[in-house]
Design an enzyme around this catalytic site. Sequence first.
Site, PDB file in Angstrom:
ATOM      1  N   GLN A  68      25.016   6.583 -16.363  1.00 52.68           N
ATOM      2  CA  GLN A  68      25.789   5.335 -16.307  1.00 52.68           C
ATOM      3  C   GLN A  68      26.962   5.397 -17.272  1.00 52.68           C
ATOM      4  O   GLN A  68      28.083   5.028 -16.916  1.00 52.68           O
ATOM      5  CB  GLN A  68      24.896   4.129 -16.669  1.00 52.68           C
ATOM      6  CG  GLN A  68      23.778   3.849 -15.688  1.00 52.68           C
ATOM      7  CD  GLN A  68      24.264   3.301 -14.343  1.00 52.68           C
ATOM      8  OE1 GLN A  68      25.388   2.813 -14.210  1.00 52.68           O
ATOM      9  NE2 GLN A  68      23.424   3.409 -13.334  1.00 52.68           N
TER      10      GLN A  68
ATOM     11  N   LYS B 102      27.841   8.510  -8.813  1.00 58.54           N
ATOM     12  CA  LYS B 102      28.198   7.303  -9.572  1.00 58.54           C
ATOM     13  C   LYS B 102      29.609   7.430 -10.140  1.00 58.54           C
ATOM     14  O   LYS B 102      30.219   6.437 -10.528  1.00 58.54           O
ATOM     15  CB  LYS B 102      27.197   7.080 -10.704  1.00 58.54           C
ATOM     16  CG  LYS B 102      25.788   6.779 -10.226  1.00 58.54           C
ATOM     17  CD  LYS B 102      24.899   6.400 -11.384  1.00 58.54           C
ATOM     18  CE  LYS B 102      23.436   6.643 -11.127  1.00 58.54           C
ATOM     19  NZ  LYS B 102      22.804   5.730 -10.197  1.00 58.54           N
TER      20      LYS B 102
ATOM     21  N   HIS C 104      15.673   5.128 -17.359  1.00 59.55           N
ATOM     22  CA  HIS C 104      15.510   5.204 -15.900  1.00 59.55           C
ATOM     23  C   HIS C 104      14.350   6.167 -15.616  1.00 59.55           C
ATOM     24  O   HIS C 104      14.088   7.085 -16.405  1.00 59.55           O
ATOM     25  CB  HIS C 104      16.818   5.747 -15.317  1.00 59.55           C
ATOM     26  CG  HIS C 104      16.894   5.812 -13.829  1.00 59.55           C
ATOM     27  ND1 HIS C 104      16.295   6.827 -13.099  1.00 59.55           N
ATOM     28  CD2 HIS C 104      17.530   5.026 -12.930  1.00 59.55           C
ATOM     29  CE1 HIS C 104      16.569   6.641 -11.814  1.00 59.55           C
ATOM     30  NE2 HIS C 104      17.316   5.555 -11.684  1.00 59.55           N
TER      31      HIS C 104
ATOM     32  N   ASP D  79      20.899  10.965 -21.281  1.00 54.37           N
ATOM     33  CA  ASP D  79      21.134  10.637 -19.877  1.00 54.37           C
ATOM     34  C   ASP D  79      22.456   9.867 -19.808  1.00 54.37           C
ATOM     35  O   ASP D  79      22.524   8.694 -20.188  1.00 54.37           O
ATOM     36  CB  ASP D  79      19.956   9.785 -19.367  1.00 54.37           C
ATOM     37  CG  ASP D  79      20.171   9.312 -17.933  1.00 54.37           C
ATOM     38  OD1 ASP D  79      21.269   9.527 -17.383  1.00 54.37           O
ATOM     39  OD2 ASP D  79      19.229   8.709 -17.374  1.00 54.37           O
TER      40      ASP D  79
ATOM     41  N   CYS E 258      14.302   1.378 -10.749  1.00 55.43           N
ATOM     42  CA  CYS E 258      13.771   2.641 -11.313  1.00 55.43           C
ATOM     43  C   CYS E 258      13.628   2.547 -12.830  1.00 55.43           C
ATOM     44  O   CYS E 258      13.942   3.503 -13.551  1.00 55.43           O
ATOM     45  CB  CYS E 258      14.660   3.833 -10.953  1.00 55.43           C
ATOM     46  SG  CYS E 258      14.706   4.190  -9.217  1.00 55.43           S
TER      47      CYS E 258
END
Length: 406
Positions: free
Chosen positions: A202, A225, A122, A199, A364
């Site tokens: 998600q 999220k 991302h 990261d 993104c």
Amino acid sequence: MFDVEKIRADFPILSRKVNDRPLVYLDNGASAQKPQVVIDAITKAYTDEYANVHRGLHFLSNLATDKYESVRGKVARFLNAPDEHEIVFTTGTTEGINLVSYAWGAPRMQAGDEIVLSVLEHHANIVPWHFLRERQGVVLKWVECDQNGDLDPQAVIDAIGPKTKLVAITQMSNVTGTVVDVASICQGARSLGVPVLVDGSQAAVHMPVDLAAMGCDFYAITGHKLYGPSGSGAMFIAKDRMAEMRPFLGGGDMIREVGREVITYADPPMKFEAGTPGIVPQIGMGVALDYMMAVGMENIAAHERSLRDYTRVRLAGLNWLNVQGNSESKGAIFSFTMQGGAHAHDVSTILDKRGVAVRAGTHCAMPLLEHLGVGATCRASFAMYNTTAEADTLIDALEFCHELFG
Ligand code: PLP
């Protein structure tokens, strides 16, 4: 026992209509809806328990401080991080990765040093490293995924050279849903003495995360999220890395003493949290994490696996639809384009008319879309409260689009 109808009843927005149709919310990759407990916690924090944190000695300030600080331990438990002092509060992943880039990366990297990253990233895990490229001549070394969206962990390890200072990698693509074997990457990088930033924006929403087993140096999550408020988030930073970091933002709360010519800083994690923080958003995130832990991350993952498998088969039945990245190891995130050139924005607008909320665009993740050879896609991303009946509604709406566009 996971009961999706019971879960759905906890999320008030799911019972509303959009365009006279029951809402089918499949834009969870962008942001998830909030359960009533989170909404109630936000209201209670403002109606009953609000004051600034850390500064006051009065009752409300102590109460707000206790509530706010208790979230650090919840994040540590949620991620199985070794120590809650390794949790820095942020406004989300974007701030967390910028913090690492500025406070850890910039002072330690020189022209020619390398950062290894994957094409799945991302922009939040690309642009902060571009800053170091632009300003300091750091070289970005890209590792490609295959057409299925799979990323070979060994390819990431092989990209590490003597000048590599950091590996920055996602655990789950927000476009293809690919789950990356970050534990193997961490193990390989560690044996070469190179820190790894993961990261988790998600991944942490959809599967259990065990940082103690993973062994990364930095791990980012973003509260909105995770069924929490926007403006909340956290960054795990391993103690040894924290000790190497200079402060990021300067102001109140992050100092021990300030004089005219001298300054000393608070101990981490406070050293990296300047000014009045997102008190209520973080409290809300804590409640959201409690909610997820009560449902059980294994249960959430199992439910979403069944949604993924069902949706994958149904989408495969549409021979005029191209799904980008169909990895075996993926979450319930599907990006697709329609053959015949209907634009993703038009498709999403028509789906919206039928109550189905998806995202359209480049998500993104421009390097990934370029790698996959597509301009813009529609993305349907599922969460714990979605059902196979909603996947059917998506398919019906796509069939309607196909009839319309031919
Ligand atoms: N990383 C990934 C994989 C994401 O999906 C997102 C958000 O879409 C981010 C980072 C950025 O998160 P935020 O905008 O909450 O900072």
